[in-house]
Design a protein around this motif. Sequence first.
Motif, mmCIF file in Angstrom:
data_model
loop_
_atom_site.group_PDB
_atom_site.id
_atom_site.type_symbol
_atom_site.label_atom_id
_atom_site.label_comp_id
_atom_site.label_asym_id
_atom_site.label_seq_id
_atom_site.Cartn_x
_atom_site.Cartn_y
_atom_site.Cartn_z
ATOM 1 N N ALA A 3 0.805 -1.235 0.000
ATOM 2 C CA ALA A 3 0.000 0.000 0.000
ATOM 3 C C ALA A 3 0.830 1.273 0.000
ATOM 4 C CB ALA A 3 -0.972 -0.016 1.176
ATOM 5 N N PRO A 4 1.844 1.428 0.883
ATOM 6 C CA PRO A 4 2.604 2.684 0.863
ATOM 7 C C PRO A 4 3.329 2.912 -0.454
ATOM 8 C CG PRO A 4 2.927 1.564 2.938
ATOM 9 C CD PRO A 4 2.218 0.596 2.012
ATOM 10 N N ALA A 5 3.897 1.859 -1.042
ATOM 11 C CA ALA A 5 4.611 2.019 -2.309
ATOM 12 C C ALA A 5 3.651 2.417 -3.422
ATOM 13 C CB ALA A 5 5.339 0.726 -2.663
ATOM 14 N N ALA A 6 2.477 1.785 -3.453
ATOM 15 C CA ALA A 6 1.492 2.114 -4.479
ATOM 16 C C ALA A 6 1.003 3.546 -4.338
ATOM 17 C CB ALA A 6 0.306 1.153 -4.376
ATOM 18 N N ALA A 7 0.877 4.001 -3.075
ATOM 19 C CA ALA A 7 0.368 5.350 -2.828
ATOM 20 C C ALA A 7 1.385 6.428 -3.155
ATOM 21 C CB ALA A 7 -0.064 5.477 -1.366
ATOM 22 N N MET A 8 2.640 6.054 -3.364
ATOM 23 C CA MET A 8 3.704 7.036 -3.546
ATOM 24 C C MET A 8 4.159 7.155 -5.004
ATOM 25 S SD MET A 8 5.904 6.088 -0.132
ATOM 26 C CE MET A 8 7.414 6.790 -0.742
ATOM 27 N N GLU A 9 3.313 6.768 -5.944
ATOM 28 C CA GLU A 9 3.737 6.767 -7.341
ATOM 29 C C GLU A 9 3.958 8.181 -7.887
ATOM 30 O OE1 GLU A 9 0.781 4.415 -9.221
ATOM 31 O OE2 GLU A 9 1.609 2.527 -8.526
ATOM 32 N N ALA A 10 3.119 9.132 -7.477
ATOM 33 C CA ALA A 10 3.283 10.511 -7.939
ATOM 34 C C ALA A 10 4.279 11.243 -7.038
ATOM 35 C CB ALA A 10 1.936 11.225 -7.919
ATOM 36 N N ALA A 11 4.753 12.401 -7.498
ATOM 37 C CA ALA A 11 5.670 13.195 -6.675
ATOM 38 C C ALA A 11 4.896 13.849 -5.536
ATOM 39 C CB ALA A 11 6.341 14.259 -7.530
ATOM 40 N N PRO A 12 5.411 13.809 -4.313
ATOM 41 C CA PRO A 12 4.707 14.435 -3.190
ATOM 42 C C PRO A 12 4.810 15.956 -3.237
ATOM 43 C CG PRO A 12 6.817 13.579 -2.460
ATOM 44 C CD PRO A 12 6.665 13.149 -3.902
ATOM 45 N N LEU A 13 3.861 16.613 -2.578
ATOM 46 C CA LEU A 13 3.935 18.072 -2.409
ATOM 47 C C LEU A 13 5.129 18.428 -1.544
ATOM 48 C CD1 LEU A 13 0.177 18.787 -1.564
ATOM 49 C CD2 LEU A 13 1.310 19.048 -3.787
ATOM 50 N N VAL A 14 5.344 17.634 -0.515
ATOM 51 C CA VAL A 14 6.463 17.848 0.403
ATOM 52 C C VAL A 14 6.711 16.546 1.154
ATOM 53 C CG1 VAL A 14 5.120 18.580 2.430
ATOM 54 C CG2 VAL A 14 7.376 19.544 2.059
ATOM 55 N N SER A 15 7.939 16.337 1.589
ATOM 56 C CA SER A 15 8.258 15.181 2.434
ATOM 57 C C SER A 15 9.101 15.649 3.611
ATOM 58 C CB SER A 15 8.991 14.100 1.631
ATOM 59 O OG SER A 15 10.167 14.611 1.032
ATOM 60 N N ALA A 303 13.453 3.681 15.314
ATOM 61 C CA ALA A 303 12.090 4.214 15.411
ATOM 62 C C ALA A 303 12.093 5.628 14.838
ATOM 63 C CB ALA A 303 11.612 4.213 16.857
ATOM 64 N N PHE A 304 11.936 5.724 13.520
ATOM 65 C CA PHE A 304 11.807 7.025 12.870
ATOM 66 C C PHE A 304 11.059 6.807 11.566
ATOM 67 C CE2 PHE A 304 15.592 5.242 10.980
ATOM 68 C CZ PHE A 304 15.640 5.721 9.680
ATOM 69 N N GLY A 305 10.720 7.875 10.901
ATOM 70 C CA GLY A 305 9.979 7.719 9.655
ATOM 71 C C GLY A 305 10.136 8.917 8.740
ATOM 72 N N THR A 306 9.641 8.744 7.543
ATOM 73 C CA THR A 306 9.527 9.824 6.565
ATOM 74 C C THR A 306 8.073 9.894 6.138
ATOM 75 O OG1 THR A 306 11.776 9.403 5.787
ATOM 76 C CG2 THR A 306 10.356 10.753 4.381
ATOM 77 N N ILE A 307 7.518 11.103 6.101
ATOM 78 C CA ILE A 307 6.128 11.293 5.687
ATOM 79 C C ILE A 307 6.101 12.073 4.373
ATOM 80 C CG2 ILE A 307 3.920 12.382 6.263
ATOM 81 C CD1 ILE A 307 4.463 11.766 9.181
ATOM 82 N N TYR A 308 5.362 11.532 3.426
ATOM 83 C CA TYR A 308 5.191 12.144 2.108
ATOM 84 C C TYR A 308 3.764 12.674 2.025
ATOM 85 C CZ TYR A 308 9.284 9.209 1.422
ATOM 86 O OH TYR A 308 10.515 8.597 1.572
ATOM 87 N N VAL A 309 3.627 13.966 1.738
ATOM 88 C CA VAL A 309 2.310 14.613 1.721
ATOM 89 C C VAL A 309 1.861 14.828 0.278
ATOM 90 C CG1 VAL A 309 0.938 16.561 2.529
ATOM 91 C CG2 VAL A 309 2.933 15.808 3.864
ATOM 92 N N TYR A 310 0.633 14.388 -0.013
ATOM 93 C CA TYR A 310 0.025 14.548 -1.337
ATOM 94 C C TYR A 310 -1.258 15.366 -1.194
ATOM 95 C CZ TYR A 310 3.211 10.735 -2.501
ATOM 96 O OH TYR A 310 4.333 9.971 -2.679
ATOM 97 N N ASP A 311 -1.919 15.609 -2.303
ATOM 98 C CA ASP A 311 -3.171 16.384 -2.278
ATOM 99 C C ASP A 311 -4.243 15.721 -1.431
ATOM 100 O OD1 ASP A 311 -2.556 18.648 -3.819
ATOM 101 O OD2 ASP A 311 -2.777 17.506 -5.680
ATOM 102 N N ASP A 312 -4.252 14.386 -1.396
ATOM 103 C CA ASP A 312 -5.359 13.666 -0.770
ATOM 104 C C ASP A 312 -4.936 12.689 0.318
ATOM 105 O OD1 ASP A 312 -4.039 11.907 -2.442
ATOM 106 O OD2 ASP A 312 -5.865 10.956 -3.193
ATOM 107 N N LYS A 313 -3.650 12.690 0.681
ATOM 108 C CA LYS A 313 -3.196 11.712 1.669
ATOM 109 C C LYS A 313 -1.804 12.062 2.190
ATOM 110 C CE LYS A 313 -1.555 8.734 -2.073
ATOM 111 N NZ LYS A 313 -2.270 9.424 -3.159
ATOM 112 N N MET A 314 -1.449 11.418 3.307
ATOM 113 C CA MET A 314 -0.092 11.417 3.829
ATOM 114 C C MET A 314 0.361 9.963 3.911
ATOM 115 S SD MET A 314 -0.566 14.241 6.888
ATOM 116 C CE MET A 314 1.043 13.952 7.606
#
Length: 329
Positions: A3-15, A303-314
């Motif tokens: 799911a995360p890989a599929a959701a990240m196909e487009a370029a994010p607004l910000v990460s 225990a850390f992460g990266t968050i990718y923000v899109y128009d409709d999801k994080m």
Amino acid sequence: LPAPAAAMEAAPLVSFGVVADIQYADEEDGCDFWGRRRRYYRHSLRLLRAAVEVWAAEQPPLAFVVQLGDCIDGVNARRGAAEGALERVLAALRRLPVPVHHAWGNHELYNFCRDRLASSGLNSRPAPAPAAGPPAGPPGDCHAYHFSPAPRLRFVLLDGYDLSVLGRDPASPSHRESLRRLRERNPNENLNSPAGLKEPQFVEFNGGFSQTQLDWFDEVLKFSDENQEKVVAMGHLPIHPDASDKVCLAWNYEDALSVIHSHQCVVCFLAGHLHDGGYCLDSHGVHHLTLEGIIETPPESNAFGTIYVYDDKMVLKGRGRISDRVMYF
């Protein structure tokens, strides 16, 4: 694709990177307040450095990193080692080519007064915002502010210890008022004990939001509503009981939730403090994500992460104890 890989196909607004509760000290492993949970004081710095290496290599580059509070442990204060411990943590984070936004937690306030934090590298409050937008932060020494890393996207950092008996002069009006509020709801001799409390969040190691800060927060969210912005709010203390245990919530978490729920713009609230982490999607469609803490993470994990923000999801890409997650809005 997962799911995360599929959701990240487009370029994010910000990460951006996220980490919570490093609680570094140059000490042998110890335990939590109740003597039940192991704390890996020295290894926490090694895990942070490993996180920095991953973040620094991210492509496209991150816009910033969020450190959600408790970056050094209170044990440093008892050893006179606070300044040195803080410098080691900040030195690790300075290896990043991007800004770091710091929440202030109870462990910062065990080590330093608020005035010292305000003059340290943990003061990440930016210069005042342009006159056209809402005030950069509340008046006074409240460490709350907002910033916009991309069009129609705003981040708001809240100060959960604006009301607190930690880090303030005991003779100050703010300390006296905070102590009064705490004792009204916690009659225990040990104010860090939630035993028998109807509202177990009223313990000394938590804090709350002043009305001045809440009014400012409301003003920022009104501006974001009017300008069709999405808002990610964050702070050390969780504000939803389904994303935390009841003991780790902000004193007046319901007041902060009330402000958020009176607007349309907030999509997520990020917090630390509860080392086991937590998550919920609340009744108003706001995601509450509490990050697992580095301090209780075994040396072979992280225990850390990266968050990718899109128009409709994080989309959260977690490492070690932090799970991947897709948060639609």
